[in-house]
Design a protein around this motif. Sequence first.
Motif, short mmCIF file in Angstrom:
data_model
loop_
_atom_site.label_atom_id
_atom_site.label_comp_id
_atom_site.label_asym_id
_atom_site.label_seq_id
_atom_site.Cartn_x
_atom_site.Cartn_y
_atom_site.Cartn_z
N ALA A 31 -11.84 44.39 22.99
CA ALA A 31 -11.07 45.82 23.08
C ALA A 31 -11.85 46.81 22.73
O ALA A 31 -11.73 48.09 23.36
CB ALA A 31 -9.89 45.41 22.19
N VAL A 93 -5.94 49.26 18.06
CA VAL A 93 -5.76 47.96 18.36
C VAL A 93 -6.14 47.14 17.13
O VAL A 93 -7.24 46.98 16.49
CB VAL A 93 -6.95 47.81 19.57
N SER A 95 -6.78 43.68 15.97
CA SER A 95 -7.19 42.48 16.34
C SER A 95 -7.64 41.68 15.29
O SER A 95 -7.80 40.37 15.35
CB SER A 95 -8.38 42.51 17.18
N MET A 228 -8.85 42.57 28.19
CA MET A 228 -9.38 43.93 28.13
C MET A 228 -8.77 44.92 28.96
O MET A 228 -8.51 46.17 28.38
CB MET A 228 -10.91 43.85 28.62
N VAL A 231 -5.40 45.63 27.10
CA VAL A 231 -5.54 46.76 26.00
C VAL A 231 -5.65 48.16 26.67
O VAL A 231 -5.09 49.19 26.11
CB VAL A 231 -6.98 46.32 25.20
#
Length: 256
Positions: A31, A93, A95, A228, A231
């Motif tokens: 990301a 993001v 994660s 990816m 995102v």
Amino acid sequence: MSPSLPRTPSFRLEGKSALVAGASSGIGLGAAMALAEAGASVSLAARPSARLEEAADAIAREGYKARALPLDVADVRGTAEAVAASGPFDVLVNSAGIARHGAAVETTPEDFDAAFAVNVKGAYFLAQAVAKGLMAAKRPGSIITISSQMAHVGGIDRAVYSATKHAVEGFTKSMAIEWGPHGIRVNTICPTFIRTALTEQTFANPERVKWITDKIKLGRLGRVEDIMAAVVYLASDAAAMVTGTALMVDGGWTAD
């Protein structure tokens, strides 16, 4: 007279500041790279480690804007202070996450608490900290949490993990409702099984691999690269009307 043709909104993120938690490896690192490639200035966050510094340095060496920001999302107070000092962030993001897999009858309170401390409490208050910064700056933003297909189904040895991800979906919808008037979008990405260092133990079990590949309609395991683009989409103006929802990247697992 020719019609006035619409134009696709930009997927580019120049001028945006992004924070990626859990960025030292796996989906989080993917990301961070994706956002950097799209033009954002990215802060890679994770617990302090040489691996975090190496990840940030590797992205920077490619010519992108990246730096390491050591923090532990389970430390709510410390995380809030770090975000306030380093923000505001236009994109988050989240994660960061842990898994404590095992049969439900064998779950210990310690495993339950550890998973919820990071996957739910940590994610919740990190989103809150980023939103506070955006509101104070009167800026819109995009908050993305890496959830899971297990937020929508159950699975073998996944009772605790699935419970944490169902909780993430719940607070995501409520935050989207509350923060929408501020221009802050809140969404999740729900991957299927993605091959990373953390999932190798699962993939070492042939019975589990068969269960997984039988459920994934596209017939293969997921890759970090599969997440990816999702995102970048949710972070960008291309998703300007998307909030309070879950983007499934599960190869058709939940289509049943």
